[in-house]
Design an enzyme around this catalytic site. Structure first.
Site, short mmCIF file in Angstrom:
data_model
loop_
_atom_site.label_atom_id
_atom_site.label_comp_id
_atom_site.label_asym_id
_atom_site.label_seq_id
_atom_site.Cartn_x
_atom_site.Cartn_y
_atom_site.Cartn_z
N ASP A 1 -46.85 -14.43 -60.52
CA ASP A 1 -46.73 -13.57 -61.71
C ASP A 1 -45.37 -13.81 -62.36
O ASP A 1 -44.32 -13.55 -61.75
CB ASP A 1 -46.87 -12.10 -61.28
CG ASP A 1 -47.05 -11.17 -62.46
OD1 ASP A 1 -46.51 -11.47 -63.56
OD2 ASP A 1 -47.70 -10.12 -62.30
N SER B 1 -51.16 -4.01 -65.31
CA SER B 1 -49.85 -4.20 -65.91
C SER B 1 -49.21 -2.85 -66.22
O SER B 1 -49.02 -2.04 -65.33
CB SER B 1 -50.01 -5.09 -67.15
OG SER B 1 -48.77 -5.53 -67.60
N HIS C 1 -50.29 -13.15 -63.81
CA HIS C 1 -50.24 -11.73 -64.13
C HIS C 1 -51.58 -11.15 -64.55
O HIS C 1 -51.94 -10.05 -64.20
CB HIS C 1 -49.21 -11.54 -65.25
CG HIS C 1 -48.97 -10.10 -65.60
ND1 HIS C 1 -48.27 -9.26 -64.78
CD2 HIS C 1 -49.33 -9.37 -66.69
CE1 HIS C 1 -48.20 -8.05 -65.34
NE2 HIS C 1 -48.84 -8.09 -66.50
#
Lengths: 434, 440
Positions: free
Chosen positions: B343, B250, B378
Site C-alpha cells: 500500500d 480507506s 491500497h
C-alpha cells in the site's frame, strides 16, 4: 416488538444463465434438521403461474443443497438437482390445458425460488417465505441477434451468434401447431449456430387466404441460409419436431437443392407420400382420421393416425436415399404420433438399403411427444388449436413427468453433441459427400 | 477452413456474465479445428482476448497466449497462458489483467457507475500469439459476456432524508435482512457497486456519500451524519436492527473505527475495515475537516516519484500519543482488517499492527482478525476488477494528481479474490446465524 425472526440464507448459482444450464440451490443457517420446502414459481407470458416444490430436511449444520440432498416429497422427489424446474405445473385454480412456451427470447424467464418453513403442499401464496431469490433463465445469450425474414415468400426468424463467423447453420422446423416458434432457434444460436426458424403451417397470403406451402418454400429457406454471408454453406443441418420431421426427411431424401450435413428428427415419422408436398401429407393423414382415439377425459390421441406402418414403399420416405447422418429422437409413450414405431421401420429400411451406419436412434421409455430443450415443465396433454377448423381441442402428448424430463435433458445434450460433431468438427474419416 | 468453438463460456465467470458470486473460474473450453491432425501439423497457437468499453468510453483489454493440446482444445481453467497481460494457469486472468488499450488517456480507473446495467465484455480468439492491433484483426470466434453487480430482484433505492445522501440496495425476498453501512474513501462521491453486490448476497446495504466530490471541505461533517445514516438503515422495515455491520475502505475505515469505538448510537454486530487509517480520528467527534487539517500538516511527508503522488509516509511514524488515534480498545464487536503489503497510499500495515497492539493491551484482541496481503496495494476491491497501481485523483476536490496506490497486478488480484471471499464469510458468520430456539 417482534421477536428475532430467523432468516436463513438462500442462494442460487448461477442467477442468470441459459435455459439448458443447471443451477445450484443452497440454503444455509437453518436450524439443524429443520424441515423446509423449497418452492419455485414463475409467471408465463400468458399470465399463468407455474410452480414446483420439494420437501427437504436441513442437515446438522442447518444446510440444504438441492444438488446433493434428497427431496422427501412434493412435485418431485429423490435426488433431483433440477426438479424445481422440470416438475413445475400450473398452480391450483389455473386454466386447463396449459403448455409452457416462451415467445420473447430476449426477456428471461424469472423464476422465484423460495424456502418455506415446514413441509407445505399448498397455499404458498398465503404463507410468508423465510427467504426468496430470483433466478433469470434465458433462451438467448448476450450478443445473439434476431432478424425478421420476410423475403422470397418466406416467413421466419433468423438468429445469429455474436462474432465474425462464419458459422454452421440450422434450419429449425416445428410441428403441426403452426406459428413461428423462436425459442429453440435462439438457444441454438446461443450455442454457435446461425438458426432459421420457419413458419410453414397456417400461413396466409396478402389477402388473408390460407395458403399451403410447397416444397420450394423449404428449398428457398435452405438456400437463404446457404447464401448468407456468415454461413458456411456446406455445414447446414435441419432439425425438425413432429411434423417438421416429415418435411426434414422428405427434403433430405428428395430435394436436389437441400443437402443438409446432418439432420435431427424429434418425435416424427417418415410416413408420407413419396416426394409429396405438405398438402399431400395432410390429405393422407385426413384419410386416417377415423383412427383418432380418446382417453377417459375425451382428450385426443392421434397416435394411430399413422398406424399400422405401411409396407407400401410409396407411402414412406425412401430412407435409403438419405446421405447424411440422422439423429432420431423418439418417446416410447408418444400418444400423438407413432414415432417409436416409425423409428423402428426407418431403421429396417436403412439396414436394407445399406446406409444404416448414418442412423442413431435415441428411444426413451415413458417419454411423450413434446421432447423439448430441458428443464421446462412437462405436460402430458394440452390445448391444441386446429388451424383449419379454428377450434381448440385437448391433445394427449404422452409421457410421464420424470422419465420425460430426463429424456429432454439427455436428448438435448446429445443433440448439441451431434450438431457439434457434424457441423463443427472436421470428420476426416467419414464420408466427404457434402 | 477452421472452426472455433466456444463451449460453456456462458456460465463460466461467476461474478460475471449473467451471474454473480465471485467464486471459481472459467470452465471455458475452446475447441480448435482440425481436431485430428497429421503428426507433422503444428498444434494451434491462439490468443484469447477480452475487450471492454467502459462507461467513460475508454477501451480496456486483456489477453493470454495459449497452445492447444493434441485435440485442439484450450481449457483456460487448466492450461497456462504463456504470455500476454497474464501468465500461468489463471482462469480469471482475462478479467483482472485488463488494462487501457494503447493510446488511451492516462491514469484511468475502471469503476462501474450504473449498477442497473451489466458490464459487457467481448471475448475472442485470434490465430497466433498476438500482442497488439487486435481491433484491426478478424477474430476466429467471439462471445459476449455480461457481468452484473446486481442480482435479479435486488432493489435500488435512493436515500435522501434527514440530510443524508446515499443509495440503499435491498435483496429480493421477505427479509428482514442484516444491514451494512458501506463507506468508501477520500475520493468522495457516491459509489454504489459494492453495496449492490452485497445486496446480491443477502444484505441490505447502504452506500453512503459523505464527501462530495464537488465540495471537499464541504459543510462540516460531524459524527451525527453517520449516526443518522446508521439509524435510517437500522429503522428500515427490511433490516434486522440487531444484525448490523459497518464496512469501510480507506478513509471510510476511519469512520468505521471511530463509530465502533465511540458512538453511543452505533452498536454493530461486526465491522470490517479495508485499508484502515488509524490516526487523527478521534477528531471525528468534531469535524471531519479537522482530520484533513491534521493530515495536511504532514503534507511535507508526501512524496513524488515519476509524477506519482505517494501519501504513504504522511501518517508515519504511527504516533505514540493516544489522543491522535481511535481508541480501538473500546471496540466491542468483531473486527476484520484487510491491508495490502504494498500500500503506497496509506501506512495501513503499520496501522494494523498498532491497532493490534492497542487491542492486546485493552484485552479485546480476540475480536480482531487481520488479513495482510503481500504485494497488494491500497485499492482492495471486489474481485476480478483490474488492478490499478496508480490513477488520477482529485485532491481537495480540485487538484488533479496521479496517486500511487501500489500493488503488483497478480498478487493484488489474488488479494481481491481471497479477501472478498473472506469478507462474505465473515459477514455471514456474524450476521446470518441461526437464532436461538425462540421462534414465533
Amino acid at each position: 416488538m417482534a421477536g428475532i425472526r430467523h432468516c436463513p440464507l438462500l442462494s442460487v448459482r448461477p442467477l442468470r444463465c441459459l435455459v439448458d444450464e443447471k443451477f445450484e440451490v443452497v440454503v444455509q443457517f437453518l436450524l439443524p434438521s429443520q424441515p423446509v420446502t423449497l418452492h419455485a414459481l414463475l409467471q408465463s407470458e400468458d399470465g399463468d403461474f407455474w410452480e414446483a416444490f420439494g420437501h427437504y430436511k436441513g442437515d446438522a449444520s442447518g444446510s440444504v443443497k438441492v444438488s446433493e440432498d434428497v427431496s422427501l416429497g412434493g412435485s418431485y422427489d429423490g435426488l433431483e438437482p433440477m426438479g424445481l424446474l422440470w416438475s413445475m405445473r400450473p398452480i391450483p385454480g389455473s386454466r386447463k390445458g396449459l403448455r409452457f412456451r416462451n415467445k420473447d427470447v430476449f426477456k428471461p424467464i424469472e423464476v422465484h425460488i423460495s424456502v418455506y418453513e415446514g413441509h407445505l403442499t399448498k397455499w404458498f401464496k398465503e404463507k410468508q417465505a423465510l427467504a426468496s431469490v430470483v433466478a433469470e433463465r434465458w433462451y438467448s445469450s448476450p450478443g445473439v441477434q434476431r432478424i425478421d425474414v420476410r423475403e422470397k415468400g418466406l416467413k421466419g426468424t433468423l438468429f445469429i451468434p455474436p462474432g465474425p463467423g462464419p458459422f454452421p447453420a440450422v434450419l429449425d422446423l416445428w410441428g403441426g401447431g403452426g406459428g413461428l416458434v423462436e425459442y429453440r432457434s435462439a438457444l441454438l444460436a446461443s450455442h454457435g449456430y446461425i438458426t432459421l426458424t420457419l413458419e410453414y403451417i397456417g400461413l396466409k397470403d396478402a389477402s388473408g387466404t390460407p395458403q399451403n406451402v410447397d416444397n420450394d418454400y423449404f428449398e428457398a429457406a435452405f438456400s437463404l441460409l446457404k447464401q448468407h454471408p456468415q454461413v458456411c454453406p456446406d455445414r447446414i443441418a435441419m432439425m425438425g419436431l413432429s411434423f417438421g420431421v416429415s418435411v426434414t426427411l422428405g427434403m433430405a431424401a428428395y430435394s436436389s437443392e437441400i443437402n443438409p450435413k446432418c439432420v435431427v428428427c424429434v418425435s416424427g415419422s417418415h410416413i408420407m407420400p413419396v416426394n409429396g408436398s405438405l398438402a399431400d401429407v395432410f390429405k393422407e393423414i385426413k384419410k386416417n382420421v377415423k383412427n383418432t382415439r380418446y382417453d377417459e377425459e375425451r382428450r385426443i390421441i392421434w397416435r394411430d393416425l399413422l398406424l399400422p406402418i405401411p409396407d407400401d414403399p410409396s407411402k414412406k420416405v425412401e430412407m435409403g436415399l438419405i446421405q447424411c447422418p440422422i439423429l432420431l429422437i423418439v418417446g416410447e409413450d408418444d400418444q400423438n404420433w407413432a414415432a417409436a414405431e416409425s423409428a423402428e421401420d426407418m431403421k429396417k429400411m436403412m439396414e436394407q438399403a445399406g446406409n444404416s451406419h448414418l442412423l442413431t436412434v435415441l428411444s426413451y421409455p415413458h417419454t411423450g411427444h413434446l421432447i423439448e430443450p430441458p428443464y421446462c415443465p412437462h405436460v402430458r396433454s394440452s390445448n391444441f388449436k386446429l388451424i383449419e377448423a379454428k377450434t381448440t381441442v385437448v391433445v394427449v402428448w404422452g409421457g410421464q413427468m420424470v422419465p420425460h424430463s430426463k429424456a429432454q435433458e439427455d436428448s438435448w445434450q446429445k443433440t448439441l453433441a451431434f450438431l457439434e460433431q457434424h457441423l463443427y468438427t472436421h470428420d476426416t474419416v467419414a464420408s466427404k459427400s457434402n | 477452413m477452421y472452426f472455433y468453438r466456444w463451449h460453456n463460456i456462458v456460465n463460466t465467470f461467476k461474478i460475471a456474465k449473467r451471474t454473480l458470486s465471485p467464486a471459481a473460474g472459467l470452465r471455458a473450453l475452446l475447441s480448435v479445428e482440425p481436431s485430428r491432425g497429421l503428426v507433422d501439423e503444428k498444434f494451434q497457437i491462439v490468443t484469447l482476448h477480452c475487450v471492454h468499453q467502459s462507461e467513460d468510453k475508454d477501451f480496456w483489454e486483456a489477453f493470454g497466449h495459449y497452445i492447444s493440446d493434441q485435440h485442439g482444445t484450450v481449457t483456460v481453467a487448466k492450461d497456462a497462458s504463456v504470455g500476454g497481460t497474464y501468465e500461468g494457469v489463471e482462469s480469471m486472468g482475462l478479467m483482472w489483467s485488463l488494462q487501457p488499450v494503447p493510446g488511451s488517456r492516462t491514469g484511468l480507473r475502471l469503476r462501474k457507475k450504473d449498477v442497473l446495467l451489466p458490464m459487457v465484455f467481448h471475448i475472442s480468439v485470434y490465430d497466433g500469439h498476438v500482442t497488439q492491433g487486435f481491433n484491426l484483426m478478424t477474430a476466429l470466434v467471439t462471445r459476449v459476456i455480461e457481468r452484473w453487480y446486481m442480482a435479479p430482484g435486488v432493489q435500488r433505492v435512493s436515500v435522501e432524508e434527514k440530510g443524508i445522501r446515499g443509495t440503499m440496495f435491498i435483496p429480493p425476498g421477505p427479509g428482514p435482512f442484516p444491514g451494512i453501512l458501506d463507506m468508501w474513501g477520500g475520493g468522495g462521491g457516491l459509489v454504489e457497486y459494492r453495496a449492490a453486490l452485497l445486496a446480491s448476497h443477502g444484505f441490505v446495504a447502504l452506500a453512503l456519500e459523505y464527501l462530495s466530490t464537488a465540495d471537499y471541505y464541504g459543510s462540516e461533517l460531524t459524527v451525527d451524519y453517520f449516526e443518522i445514516a446508521y439509524e435510517i438503515l437500522q429503522d428500515h422495515p427490511m433490516v434486522q436492527r440487531d444484525r448490523m455491520a459497518l464496512l469501510g475502505l480507506s478513509f471510510g475505515t476511519s469512520v468505521t473505527l471511530s463509530m465502533a469505538a465511540y458512538s453511543k448510537i452505533i452498536r454493530v454486530s461486526c465491522e470490517k475495515s479495508v485499508n484502515i487509517m488509524a490516526v487523527s480520528v478521534n477528531h471525528m467527534l468534531c469535524y471531519l475537516s479537522k482530520i484533513l487539517t491534521t493530515m495536511f500538516r504532514n503534507m511535507h511527508k508526501i512524496q513524488m516519484k515519476n509524477n506519482q503522488v505517494i501519501w504513504r509516509e504522511v501518517i508515519l511514524p504511527i504516533p505514540e500519543d493516544p489522543k491522535l488515534k481511535v481508541d480501538v480498545g473500546q471496540i466491542k464487536c468483531p473486527l476484520l482488517l484487510i491491508t495490502g503489503g504494498d500500500d503506497q497510499n496509506w501506512a495501513t500495515v503499520e496501522s494494523a499492527e498498532d491497532i493490534e497492539r492497542i487491542m492486546e493491551k485493552a484485552g479485546n484482541r480476540h475480536l480482531l482478525h487481520t488479513l495482510t496481503y503481500p504485494g497488494a496495494g491500497h485499492l482492495i476491491e471486489p474481485p476480478y476488477t483490474p488492478h490499478h497501481r496508480a490513477s488520477n485523483f482529485l485532491v481537495n476536490g480540485k487538484e488533479k494528481v496521479i496517486m500511487l496506490w501500489g500493488g503488483q497486478t497478480k498478487p493484488h488480484a489474488d488479494a481481491q479474490e481471497d479477501s472478498w471471499e473472506k469478507i462474505l464469510a465473515f459477514l455471514q458468520q456474524h450476521l446470518y446465524f441461526t437464532a436461538p430456539q425462540a421462534r414465533l
